[in-house]
Design an enzyme around this catalytic site. Structure first.
Site, PDB file in Angstrom:
ATOM      1  N   ASP A   1       0.813  -1.230   0.000  1.00 16.32           N
ATOM      2  CA  ASP A   1       0.000   0.000   0.000  1.00 16.32           C
ATOM      3  C   ASP A   1       0.841   1.272   0.000  1.00 16.32           C
ATOM      4  O   ASP A   1       0.332   2.338   0.282  1.00 16.32           O
ATOM      5  CB  ASP A   1      -0.933   0.003   1.211  1.00 16.32           C
ATOM      6  CG  ASP A   1      -0.177   0.154   2.511  1.00 16.32           C
ATOM      7  OD1 ASP A   1       0.927  -0.409   2.606  1.00 16.32           O
ATOM      8  OD2 ASP A   1      -0.663   0.828   3.423  1.00 16.32           O
ATOM      9  N   GLU A   2       2.131   1.163  -0.283  1.00 20.46           N
ATOM     10  CA  GLU A   2       2.979   2.347  -0.268  1.00 20.46           C
ATOM     11  C   GLU A   2       3.849   2.384  -1.516  1.00 20.46           C
ATOM     12  O   GLU A   2       4.280   1.332  -1.987  1.00 20.46           O
ATOM     13  CB  GLU A   2       3.938   2.305   0.925  1.00 20.46           C
ATOM     14  CG  GLU A   2       3.347   2.678   2.249  1.00 20.46           C
ATOM     15  CD  GLU A   2       4.361   2.446   3.342  1.00 20.46           C
ATOM     16  OE1 GLU A   2       5.330   3.217   3.412  1.00 20.46           O
ATOM     17  OE2 GLU A   2       4.195   1.484   4.103  1.00 20.46           O
TER      18      GLU A   2
END
Lengths: 88, 420
Positions: free
Chosen positions: B112-113
């Site tokens: 998610d990054e």
């Protein structure tokens, strides 16, 4: 209870440009019998990708009991499923 | 010219993605993000921790990593949903696609990054803040979830910036803003400072990032060695790493699982080891590498952790060989206490053409086994993981490819409606 997005049977045409047009849709009525409706016209369609799942959203008119009714259906590109988003 | 780096972070990723899926694909009415809710494991299978929680749940003090029981004590009306890893992969992929439209250089940092090198895009999108806002809004309108964007001149500052205030925000942390925006924060908020280092720093009287930045690096080096220099540099906003599009090659391949029941006999434990080895070796073979060192770790029912490792005569990626080594290690390591968790880890990875030391007593098994493994991999790739399995797993209590993400976590069963 209001039904969640329901999978439905659809007859659609795919033209040479890759455009999809739903032509007939089969819905269940209150007595649980299946009825086929002709999709009279498509008001609008748009591509969506919520949650990374590509889908094409169609807003279209069917004739039910003599009056035009607006329905929203979606075609899920990955799973090839049609779902009824909402009626009216 | 100064670089411009973005760090993009999805706000409570698993939960947001679950919420979007339920709202937009399944057509549910409640938005998980607006009620106290969490994505959590399965207590019955002893995977009972909170994986992600919503902002309202955060207000009750529920933290990621809490056990489900603790979380329910804090917030009795917490709505919990099972994880859905296939969905998270598709959300993550879709987000990376959008990022790649914006920047030629995107580094996926985790599921998610991501970091984007936005240097020189002023002519395309205008100033960095304008571009970041555009990016954030595009992700929200197209994919349905919110992200935080941190802007700075290097990766560490961009990452710190995206962490400031959530959700759905753009923050800048340029070097001239460090003193005002980053230094007053508690030292535990600094990237790379975990709970253990935090305690150690507190003992030294260092409580804020600013204090850390102004500490003599020699003192830090004396207490933390090389790591002291790293956190001192980070506290001063110094980070020379570049946005790397390609992930560095894996240094090791591991796999572990918490078994749903306590294992108290060696043969079941070895079955679990075989299922773990199966997955590790599939990954080794898929990356076309071999491992030289095999390690086995055990967590017993009293949560005591132990591990043991050995070097093989020559590198391998054959399931049987790794399993054999793992069993040998297990026999040396295990004291008979019932086992809760088992793991296999391989390291000293060898890439490319490897000359195999043939063992005199091998009886040519190496070539046969490697051909067999190759065929099994092909079958599994084409027809699914479960299409072929060892007979020992047929009626046993152990899934034949344990660890990692099990099938029920990939696609949960919903009570009604569709699963797409």
């Amino acid at each position: 209870m209001k039904m969640l997005n329901m999978p439905v049977d659809v007859i659609a045409t795919f033209n040479v440009q890759g455009k999809i047009r739903p032509n007939y849709i089969r819905l269940e009525d209150e007595e649980h019998t299946l009825q086929t409706f002709k999709i009279e016209n498509i008001v609008f369609s748009r591509e969506e990708k919520y949650a990374g799942m590509p889908a094409i959203h169609f807003c279209c008119n069917i004739i039910r009991n003599g009056c035009a009714q607006l329905i929203h259906i979606k075609y899920h590109v990955k799973t090839h499923q049609w779902v009824l988003v909402r009626e009216g | 010219m100064n670089k411009i780096i973005f760090h993009i972070d999805v706000n409570s990723a698993f939960l947001s993605w679950e919420a979007v899926y339920r709202l937009r694909i399944r057509g549910e009415k409640t938005d998980l993000r607006e009620i106290p809710s969490a994505v959590a494991g399965d207590v019955k299978k002893r995977h009972g921790i909170i994986l992600a929680r919503s902002t309202p749940a955060k207000k009750y003090g529920v933290r990621t990593g809490d056990t489900i029981n603790d979380a329910l004590k804090l917030c009795p009306n917490l709505v919990m949903v099972p994880p859905h890893y296939d969905l998270y992969e598709s959300c993550s992929e879709a987000m990376m696609e959008i990022l790649k439209e914006f920047s030629p250089c995107v580094e996926q940092y985790s599921v998610d990054e991501a970091f984007c090198d936005m240097t020189g895009t002023v002519g395309l999108y205008g100033s960095a803040v304008v571009a970041a806002t555009l990016l954030k809004d595009k992700i929200y309108s197209e994919l349905g979830f919110t992200v935080n964007v941190g802007i700075s001149t290097n990766k560490i500052l961009a990452k710190m910036a995206s962490d400031f205030k959530k959700p759905n925000m753009v923050h800048t942390l340029f070097p001239e803003e460090i003193e005002q925006k980053m230094w007053p924060l508690p030292v535990g908020d600094l990237f790379f400072v975990g709970p253990a280092s935090k305690r150690k720093l507190h003992a030294l009287g260092i409580h804020t990032i600013g204090q850390l930045a102004n500490t003599d690096p020699d003192i830090l080096r004396a207490h933390f060695k090389k790591y002291g220099e790293v956190i001192h540099a980070f506290a001063n906003g110094i980070d020379l790493s570049v946005v790397a599009e390609e992930a560095p090659p894996n240094k090791g391949y591991g796999n572990s699982t918490t078994i749903p029941f306590d294992v108290d006999d060696g043969s079941t434990a070895k079955m679990v080891l075989l299922s773990l080895a199966e997955k590790v070796c599939t990954r080794l073979r898929a990356d076309n590498v071999m491992a030289t060192v095999v390690a086995v770790s055990i967590v017993d029912i009293y949560f005591r952790h132990s591990s043991h490792q050995m070097t093989l005569i020559s590198p391998t990626n054959i399931t049987n060989e790794i399993h054999k080594a793992a069993c040998k290690l297990f026999d040396r390591l295990w004291d008979g206490t019932p086992i809760r968790h088992l793991g296999i880890h391989t390291s000293k990875i060898v890439r490319g053409e490897v000359y195999k030391q043939i063992n005199l007593f091998d009886m040519n098994r190496y070539e046969k086994l490697s051909r067999l493994d190759a065929v099994v991999d092909t079958i599994r790739e084409r027809y699914g993981e479960d299409s072929v399995k060892r007979a020992i797993f047929l009626k046993g209590p152990v899934y034949h490819m344990a660890g990692g993400i099990s099938p029920e976590k990939r696609k949960p069963m919903y009570k009604e409606g569709i699963t797409l």
